[in-house]
Design a protein around this motif. Structure first.
Motif, PDB file in Angstrom:
ATOM      1  N   LEU A  15       7.278 -11.104   6.952  1.00 37.08           N
ATOM      2  CA  LEU A  15       7.606 -10.017   7.121  1.00 37.08           C
ATOM      3  C   LEU A  15       6.634  -9.332   7.272  1.00 37.08           C
ATOM      4  CD1 LEU A  15       8.418  -9.679   3.083  1.00 37.08           C
ATOM      5  CD2 LEU A  15       9.676 -10.230   4.361  1.00 37.08           C
ATOM      6  N   ALA A  70       8.197 -13.858  -4.823  1.00 40.68           N
ATOM      7  CA  ALA A  70       7.698 -12.134  -4.466  1.00 40.68           C
ATOM      8  C   ALA A  70       6.644 -12.972  -2.971  1.00 40.68           C
ATOM      9  CB  ALA A  70       6.425 -11.913  -5.407  1.00 40.68           C
ATOM     10  N   PRO A  71       6.551 -11.897  -1.787  1.00 46.92           N
ATOM     11  CA  PRO A  71       6.262 -11.948  -1.006  1.00 46.92           C
ATOM     12  C   PRO A  71       4.569 -12.021  -1.199  1.00 46.92           C
ATOM     13  CG  PRO A  71       7.618  -9.763  -0.628  1.00 46.92           C
ATOM     14  CD  PRO A  71       7.714 -10.617  -2.454  1.00 46.92           C
ATOM     15  N   LEU A 126      17.051  -5.612   5.278  1.00 42.98           N
ATOM     16  CA  LEU A 126      16.418  -4.080   5.194  1.00 42.98           C
ATOM     17  C   LEU A 126      14.986  -4.857   4.904  1.00 42.98           C
ATOM     18  CD1 LEU A 126      19.026  -1.699   3.957  1.00 42.98           C
ATOM     19  CD2 LEU A 126      18.663  -2.400   5.981  1.00 42.98           C
ATOM     20  N   GLY A 127      14.460  -3.955   5.597  1.00 43.45           N
ATOM     21  CA  GLY A 127      13.174  -4.831   4.989  1.00 43.45           C
ATOM     22  C   GLY A 127      12.577  -3.626   3.787  1.00 43.45           C
ATOM     23  N   TYR A 136       2.971 -11.423   5.464  1.00 49.96           N
ATOM     24  CA  TYR A 136       3.344 -11.384   4.581  1.00 49.96           C
ATOM     25  C   TYR A 136       4.384 -12.656   4.211  1.00 49.96           C
ATOM     26  CZ  TYR A 136       1.120  -7.658   2.048  1.00 49.96           C
ATOM     27  OH  TYR A 136       0.311  -7.128   0.725  1.00 49.96           O
ATOM     28  N   PHE A 153      -0.585  -5.824   8.593  1.00 46.94           N
ATOM     29  CA  PHE A 153      -0.085  -7.389   7.612  1.00 46.94           C
ATOM     30  C   PHE A 153       1.336  -7.955   7.793  1.00 46.94           C
ATOM     31  CE2 PHE A 153      -3.141  -5.715   4.612  1.00 46.94           C
ATOM     32  CZ  PHE A 153      -2.686  -4.220   4.463  1.00 46.94           C
ATOM     33  N   TYR A 169      -1.034   6.058   4.887  1.00 43.70           N
ATOM     34  CA  TYR A 169      -1.330   5.151   4.166  1.00 43.70           C
ATOM     35  C   TYR A 169      -0.506   4.097   3.480  1.00 43.70           C
ATOM     36  CZ  TYR A 169      -6.608   5.233   6.244  1.00 43.70           C
ATOM     37  OH  TYR A 169      -7.251   5.817   6.838  1.00 43.70           O
ATOM     38  N   GLN A 170       1.381   4.622   3.975  1.00 45.87           N
ATOM     39  CA  GLN A 170       1.899   3.884   2.979  1.00 45.87           C
ATOM     40  C   GLN A 170       2.067   2.604   4.195  1.00 45.87           C
ATOM     41  OE1 GLN A 170       2.681   4.443   0.462  1.00 45.87           O
ATOM     42  NE2 GLN A 170       1.613   6.273   0.479  1.00 45.87           N
ATOM     43  N   LEU A 171       3.396   1.359   3.466  1.00 44.97           N
ATOM     44  CA  LEU A 171       3.555   0.313   4.769  1.00 44.97           C
ATOM     45  C   LEU A 171       4.671   0.293   4.081  1.00 44.97           C
ATOM     46  CD1 LEU A 171       2.039  -2.486   2.031  1.00 44.97           C
ATOM     47  CD2 LEU A 171       1.535  -1.850   5.489  1.00 44.97           C
ATOM     48  N   ARG A 173       0.717  -0.288   8.289  1.00 48.87           N
ATOM     49  CA  ARG A 173       0.462   0.760   7.293  1.00 48.87           C
ATOM     50  C   ARG A 173      -0.118   2.171   8.367  1.00 48.87           C
ATOM     51  NH1 ARG A 173      -3.837  -1.158   4.153  1.00 48.87           N
ATOM     52  NH2 ARG A 173      -5.567  -0.869   5.581  1.00 48.87           N
ATOM     53  N   TRP A 188       7.736  -1.844   6.152  1.00 51.64           N
ATOM     54  CA  TRP A 188       8.106  -3.576   6.086  1.00 51.64           C
ATOM     55  C   TRP A 188       9.106  -3.409   7.850  1.00 51.64           C
ATOM     56  CZ3 TRP A 188       5.416  -6.616   2.998  1.00 51.64           C
ATOM     57  CH2 TRP A 188       5.179  -6.466   2.327  1.00 51.64           C
ATOM     58  N   GLY A 189       9.292  -4.594   8.485  1.00 51.12           N
ATOM     59  CA  GLY A 189      10.288  -5.240   9.066  1.00 51.12           C
ATOM     60  C   GLY A 189      10.897  -5.615   7.789  1.00 51.12           C
ATOM     61  N   ALA A 190      12.654  -6.418   8.635  1.00 48.51           N
ATOM     62  CA  ALA A 190      13.002  -7.081   7.485  1.00 48.51           C
ATOM     63  C   ALA A 190      12.702  -8.217   7.512  1.00 48.51           C
ATOM     64  CB  ALA A 190      14.695  -6.837   8.300  1.00 48.51           C
ATOM     65  N   PHE A 223       0.782 -12.191   0.038  1.00 49.55           N
ATOM     66  CA  PHE A 223      -0.323 -12.094   1.531  1.00 49.55           C
ATOM     67  C   PHE A 223      -0.622 -12.869   2.487  1.00 49.55           C
ATOM     68  CE2 PHE A 223      -3.189  -9.956   3.807  1.00 49.55           C
ATOM     69  CZ  PHE A 223      -4.884 -10.251   3.878  1.00 49.55           C
ATOM     70  N   PHE A 253      10.783  -4.948  -6.759  1.00 49.59           N
ATOM     71  CA  PHE A 253       9.670  -5.966  -6.625  1.00 49.59           C
ATOM     72  C   PHE A 253       8.192  -4.505  -6.762  1.00 49.59           C
ATOM     73  CE2 PHE A 253      10.096  -9.762  -5.198  1.00 49.59           C
ATOM     74  CZ  PHE A 253      10.927  -9.899  -4.715  1.00 49.59           C
TER      75      PHE A 253
END
Lengths: 112, 109
Positions: free
Chosen positions: B87, B42-43, A41-42, B35, B33, B95-97, B91, B99-101, B45, A90
């Motif tokens: 990743l 951690a991811p 999952l993302g 990443y 974005f 203004y929330q991200l 947005r 995310w793909g898996a 940028f 995270f």
């Protein structure tokens, strides 16, 4: 401190226990975020804070709470942990909602 | 609903070029974005696109077509250290991200 720190690095927790994951940043970023990352999952947003004193719910807020008493700290609390909350958590921050996010090293939480 | 699609895994050879695609369907668009995330870390940028076209940054480039809901990340002169997950995140109107898996990239010598 440089960037974002999270504590603990990892934790094994019995179901039903209360747990607070700590997050501190020293970049004076206004916005902070909590995500969970599960295999396949993302990243999913749990809660966020656009500025000190304000918080908002993300995609998966149930079972979690946050507070933002000051700019630097953004703790995440699991009031009564359940096994489905086993995940990698995270914390991230950004200068504003429009900017790139910087991530902490993560907390690996296992709820048994 | 909101959806970000990217391949689960790709394999490429050291020194070669690889393109990682990302398609999205979101409520609003305020930037995309990329990443990089090494295993257990951690991811971090890599790139940001808000207008159509190609953004180049060293060995990495990112392309965006808003009309097609499509982006790709192009990695040139692949090195073993590029083995990681990539990743894609969009947005949305809040203004929330989203995310793909992630795409796990395996580099072979």
């Amino acid at each position: 401190i440089a960037g974002i720190t999270q504590a603990p690095t990892s934790q094994i927790l019995a179901a039903g226990r209360r747990m607070t994951l700590r997050c501190t940043q020293d970049m004076r970023h206004n916005a902070m975020y909590w995500y969970r990352q599960d295999l396949g999952l993302g990243l999913r947003l749990i809660h966020y804070s656009n500025t000190a004193g304000t918080t908002g719910k993300g995609e998966v807020p149930d079972g979690y709470s946050v507070s933002r008493a000051n700019t630097d700290d953004f703790p995440l609390t699991l009031a009564s942990a359940v096994p489905s909350q086993t995940s990698v958590y995270f914390c991230a921050s950004s200068e504003g909602a429009n900017n790139e996010q910087f991530f902490g090293p993560g907390t690996r939480l296992t709820v048994l | 609903g909101q959806n970000i699609d990217q391949p689960t895994e790709m394999t490429a050879t050291e020194g070669a070029i690889v393109q990682i695609n990302c398609t999205y369907q979101t409520s609003g668009f305020n930037g995309l974005f990329w990443y990089q995330q090494h295993a257990g870390e951690a991811p971090t940028f890599l790139s940001y696109n808000v207008l159509d076209g190609l953004e180049e940054k060293g060995r990495f480039s990112s392309f965006l077509s808003r009309s097609k809901g499509y982006s790709y990340l192009l990695l040139k002169e692949l090195q073993m250290k590029d083995s990681a997950s990539y990743l894609c995140a969009v947005r949305d109107s809040n203004y929330q991200l989203i995310w793909g898996a992630g795409t796990k990239l395996i580099i072979k010598p």
